[in-house]
Structures are given as C-alpha cells and as structure tokens.
Design a protein around this motif. Structure first.
Motif, PDB file in Angstrom:
ATOM      1  N   LYS A 101     126.250 -25.342 -41.035  1.00 48.48           N
ATOM      2  CA  LYS A 101     126.254 -23.938 -41.452  1.00 48.48           C
ATOM      3  C   LYS A 101     125.945 -23.033 -40.264  1.00 48.48           C
ATOM      4  CE  LYS A 101     126.817 -25.450 -45.578  1.00 48.48           C
ATOM      5  NZ  LYS A 101     128.164 -25.663 -46.003  1.00 48.48           N
ATOM      6  N   THR A 102     126.398 -21.783 -40.381  1.00 48.64           N
ATOM      7  CA  THR A 102     126.160 -20.776 -39.344  1.00 48.64           C
ATOM      8  C   THR A 102     125.368 -19.624 -39.938  1.00 48.64           C
ATOM      9  OG1 THR A 102     128.234 -21.352 -38.260  1.00 48.64           O
ATOM     10  CG2 THR A 102     127.268 -19.232 -37.685  1.00 48.64           C
ATOM     11  N   ILE A 103     124.367 -19.169 -39.190  1.00 47.45           N
ATOM     12  CA  ILE A 103     123.565 -18.014 -39.574  1.00 47.45           C
ATOM     13  C   ILE A 103     123.862 -16.935 -38.535  1.00 47.45           C
ATOM     14  CG2 ILE A 103     121.226 -17.085 -39.760  1.00 47.45           C
ATOM     15  CD1 ILE A 103     121.930 -20.705 -40.499  1.00 47.45           C
ATOM     16  N   THR A 104     124.274 -15.764 -38.998  1.00 48.90           N
ATOM     17  CA  THR A 104     124.617 -14.666 -38.093  1.00 48.90           C
ATOM     18  C   THR A 104     123.489 -13.641 -38.096  1.00 48.90           C
ATOM     19  OG1 THR A 104     126.948 -15.007 -38.585  1.00 48.90           O
ATOM     20  CG2 THR A 104     126.359 -12.925 -37.542  1.00 48.90           C
ATOM     21  N   THR A 111     122.788  -7.943 -26.865  1.00 43.18           N
ATOM     22  CA  THR A 111     123.802  -8.780 -27.503  1.00 43.18           C
ATOM     23  C   THR A 111     123.567  -8.610 -29.006  1.00 43.18           C
ATOM     24  OG1 THR A 111     123.595 -10.350 -25.690  1.00 43.18           O
ATOM     25  CG2 THR A 111     124.733 -11.120 -27.654  1.00 43.18           C
ATOM     26  N   PRO A 112     124.299  -7.699 -29.648  1.00 45.15           N
ATOM     27  CA  PRO A 112     123.963  -7.328 -31.030  1.00 45.15           C
ATOM     28  C   PRO A 112     124.218  -8.401 -32.091  1.00 45.15           C
ATOM     29  CG  PRO A 112     125.909  -6.147 -30.282  1.00 45.15           C
ATOM     30  CD  PRO A 112     125.393  -6.898 -29.111  1.00 45.15           C
ATOM     31  N   THR A 113     125.111  -9.358 -31.809  1.00 38.94           N
ATOM     32  CA  THR A 113     125.406 -10.403 -32.788  1.00 38.94           C
ATOM     33  C   THR A 113     125.187 -11.768 -32.159  1.00 38.94           C
ATOM     34  OG1 THR A 113     127.071  -8.985 -33.808  1.00 38.94           O
ATOM     35  CG2 THR A 113     127.153 -11.310 -34.360  1.00 38.94           C
ATOM     36  N   VAL A 114     124.367 -12.590 -32.825  1.00 38.82           N
ATOM     37  CA  VAL A 114     124.081 -13.940 -32.344  1.00 38.82           C
ATOM     38  C   VAL A 114     124.363 -14.914 -33.487  1.00 38.82           C
ATOM     39  CG1 VAL A 114     122.298 -15.497 -31.450  1.00 38.82           C
ATOM     40  CG2 VAL A 114     122.277 -13.094 -30.793  1.00 38.82           C
ATOM     41  N   ALA A 115     125.044 -16.010 -33.167  1.00 39.68           N
ATOM     42  CA  ALA A 115     125.332 -17.046 -34.159  1.00 39.68           C
ATOM     43  C   ALA A 115     124.392 -18.224 -33.950  1.00 39.68           C
ATOM     44  CB  ALA A 115     126.784 -17.499 -34.053  1.00 39.68           C
ATOM     45  N   LEU A 116     123.663 -18.581 -34.994  1.00 40.07           N
ATOM     46  CA  LEU A 116     122.774 -19.737 -34.976  1.00 40.07           C
ATOM     47  C   LEU A 116     123.385 -20.815 -35.857  1.00 40.07           C
ATOM     48  CD1 LEU A 116     119.451 -17.773 -35.555  1.00 40.07           C
ATOM     49  CD2 LEU A 116     120.422 -18.478 -33.362  1.00 40.07           C
ATOM     50  N   LYS A 117     123.032 -22.058 -35.608  1.00 41.52           N
ATOM     51  CA  LYS A 117     123.625 -23.150 -36.387  1.00 41.52           C
ATOM     52  C   LYS A 117     122.551 -24.091 -36.920  1.00 41.52           C
ATOM     53  CE  LYS A 117     127.982 -23.205 -33.807  1.00 41.52           C
ATOM     54  NZ  LYS A 117     128.144 -21.838 -33.996  1.00 41.52           N
ATOM     55  N   ILE A 118     122.825 -24.627 -38.117  1.00 40.78           N
ATOM     56  CA  ILE A 118     122.008 -25.715 -38.639  1.00 40.78           C
ATOM     57  C   ILE A 118     122.947 -26.878 -38.912  1.00 40.78           C
ATOM     58  CG2 ILE A 118     120.206 -24.235 -39.597  1.00 40.78           C
ATOM     59  CD1 ILE A 118     121.412 -24.732 -42.389  1.00 40.78           C
ATOM     60  N   LYS A 119     122.419 -28.079 -38.715  1.00 44.37           N
ATOM     61  CA  LYS A 119     123.231 -29.275 -38.947  1.00 44.37           C
ATOM     62  C   LYS A 119     122.335 -30.395 -39.439  1.00 44.37           C
ATOM     63  CE  LYS A 119     123.019 -30.950 -34.182  1.00 44.37           C
ATOM     64  NZ  LYS A 119     123.791 -31.403 -33.035  1.00 44.37           N
ATOM     65  N   GLY A 120     122.955 -31.422 -39.973  1.00 46.70           N
ATOM     66  CA  GLY A 120     122.215 -32.567 -40.480  1.00 46.70           C
ATOM     67  C   GLY A 120     122.967 -33.203 -41.620  1.00 46.70           C
ATOM     68  N   GLU A 121     122.252 -34.015 -42.398  1.00 43.10           N
ATOM     69  CA  GLU A 121     122.864 -34.649 -43.556  1.00 43.10           C
ATOM     70  C   GLU A 121     121.811 -34.888 -44.625  1.00 43.10           C
ATOM     71  OE1 GLU A 121     125.862 -38.266 -44.785  1.00 43.10           O
ATOM     72  OE2 GLU A 121     125.004 -38.253 -42.781  1.00 43.10           O
ATOM     73  N   VAL A 122     122.173 -34.549 -45.867  1.00 39.98           N
ATOM     74  CA  VAL A 122     121.307 -34.797 -47.012  1.00 39.98           C
ATOM     75  C   VAL A 122     121.839 -36.046 -47.710  1.00 39.98           C
ATOM     76  CG1 VAL A 122     120.407 -33.895 -49.191  1.00 39.98           C
ATOM     77  CG2 VAL A 122     120.833 -32.333 -47.281  1.00 39.98           C
ATOM     78  N   ILE A 123     120.935 -37.011 -47.928  1.00 37.23           N
ATOM     79  CA  ILE A 123     121.331 -38.259 -48.593  1.00 37.23           C
ATOM     80  C   ILE A 123     120.536 -38.420 -49.887  1.00 37.23           C
ATOM     81  CG2 ILE A 123     122.013 -39.413 -46.455  1.00 37.23           C
ATOM     82  CD1 ILE A 123     119.295 -40.942 -46.660  1.00 37.23           C
ATOM     83  N   ASP A 124     121.089 -39.205 -50.796  1.00 37.59           N
ATOM     84  CA  ASP A 124     120.409 -39.507 -52.053  1.00 37.59           C
ATOM     85  C   ASP A 124     119.954 -40.953 -51.975  1.00 37.59           C
ATOM     86  OD1 ASP A 124     119.515 -39.917 -54.617  1.00 37.59           O
ATOM     87  OD2 ASP A 124     121.266 -39.021 -55.580  1.00 37.59           O
ATOM     88  N   PRO A 125     118.637 -41.208 -51.767  1.00 36.42           N
ATOM     89  CA  PRO A 125     118.163 -42.588 -51.610  1.00 36.42           C
ATOM     90  C   PRO A 125     118.366 -43.449 -52.849  1.00 36.42           C
ATOM     91  CG  PRO A 125     116.311 -41.063 -51.675  1.00 36.42           C
ATOM     92  CD  PRO A 125     117.560 -40.236 -51.672  1.00 36.42           C
ATOM     93  N   SER A 126     118.473 -42.820 -54.021  1.00 32.34           N
ATOM     94  CA  SER A 126     118.665 -43.619 -55.241  1.00 32.34           C
ATOM     95  C   SER A 126     120.069 -44.194 -55.317  1.00 32.34           C
ATOM     96  CB  SER A 126     118.394 -42.756 -56.480  1.00 32.34           C
ATOM     97  OG  SER A 126     119.366 -41.740 -56.600  1.00 32.34           O
ATOM     98  N   LYS A 127     120.983 -43.668 -54.537  1.00 28.54           N
ATOM     99  CA  LYS A 127     122.351 -44.161 -54.522  1.00 28.54           C
ATOM    100  C   LYS A 127     122.635 -45.029 -53.304  1.00 28.54           C
ATOM    101  CE  LYS A 127     124.196 -40.508 -57.353  1.00 28.54           C
ATOM    102  NZ  LYS A 127     125.198 -39.462 -57.499  1.00 28.54           N
ATOM    103  N   ALA A 128     121.603 -45.330 -52.540  1.00 32.57           N
ATOM    104  CA  ALA A 128     121.768 -46.179 -51.339  1.00 32.57           C
ATOM    105  C   ALA A 128     122.067 -47.608 -51.762  1.00 32.57           C
ATOM    106  CB  ALA A 128     120.520 -46.128 -50.475  1.00 32.57           C
ATOM    107  N   LYS A 129     122.875 -48.261 -50.971  1.00 34.38           N
ATOM    108  CA  LYS A 129     123.267 -49.646 -51.299  1.00 34.38           C
ATOM    109  C   LYS A 129     122.316 -50.640 -50.699  1.00 34.38           C
ATOM    110  CE  LYS A 129     128.050 -48.427 -51.769  1.00 34.38           C
ATOM    111  NZ  LYS A 129     129.390 -48.589 -51.339  1.00 34.38           N
TER     112      LYS A 129
END
Length: 129
Positions: A101-104, A111-129
């Motif tokens: 995702k990008t946060i503006t 510099t009036p406009t700056v773009a910040l970023k978030i990254k990663g991954e959400v997992i569901d441990p109950s569905k792990a094999k």
C-alpha cells in the motif's frame, strides 16, 4: 539614468528578500515500513517518524491511503523547525493477503507531496499446512 539605477536596485533588494523566504522541509526516517509476515488479527499499527529540517513550521495538511484497509492519522499541530512528528498507519490485519500500500502525505514542505509505502504479508495460522 538615476531613476533606472534606483528601480534596478529596489528590484534586486526585493528579489533577494524573496530568495531568503523561510521554508519547511520534511525528512522521514524511512519511507517504507515492512510488516514482515504477521498473523491475522495482529496489531496493524505502525508509525512513520519524520523531522522538520527546514526553518519554518511544517503543516501536514492531508494524509491519504491507496486503500480503505489502511487508515493513516496525521499530526494536527504544526511541527516546528528541528522537531519531530509522526504519521500513524493502521492496517486491517483481518485481511489475509500480501500488503502493498501507498500512503500519500501532503504538506507545506519544499517537497509538498511524499509517497510512503507499507509492505508485508498477513497469514492465517489456522489454515497453515
């Protein structure tokens, strides 16, 4: 001739006064936050820290996200020169998926406009094999 020199001199002085105008500058510690791999329902709040490295008060006027699953929160008060502030970001970790995702950030900085970023991954441990 004297009038022309006087007009040029006044113009030069007014130009140099405008060139010395104070300006705010926003400098982020990091422009990306990596959540890494987190579990569904985990705490999705993270913070972007920044400093006003300019010589005028910094006013963050608007902070938006590229998605409704990410809610940013801007500082309400101006950030004075040399002081730090933060932009809080809350990602909805009930969505099991990769995070990209990008946060503006819009402010009165040089510099009036700056773009910040978030990254990663959400997992569901109950569905792990």
């Amino acid at each position: 001739m004297k009038q022309l020199i006087t007009i040029l001199f006044i113009g030069l002085i007014s130009f140099s006064i405008q060139a010395q105008e104070k300006v705010a500058k926003i400098e982020f510690k990091s422009d990306t936050i990596d959540y890494g791999t987190i579990e569904k329902g985990a705490n999705g709040v993270r913070v972007f820290e920044f400093t006003n490295t300019g010589d005028a008060p910094l006013i963050v006027s608007k902070v938006t996200s590229s998605c409704g699953c990410t809610v940013p929160k801007k500082p309400e008060a101006p950030i004075m020169p040399g002081k730090t502030g933060e932009i809080q970001v809350k990602y909805d970790t009930n969505r099991v998926m990769p995070i990209r995702k990008t946060i503006t950030v819009i402010s009165n900085a040089d510099t009036p406009t700056v773009a910040l970023k978030i990254k990663g991954e959400v997992i569901d441990p109950s569905k792990a094999k």
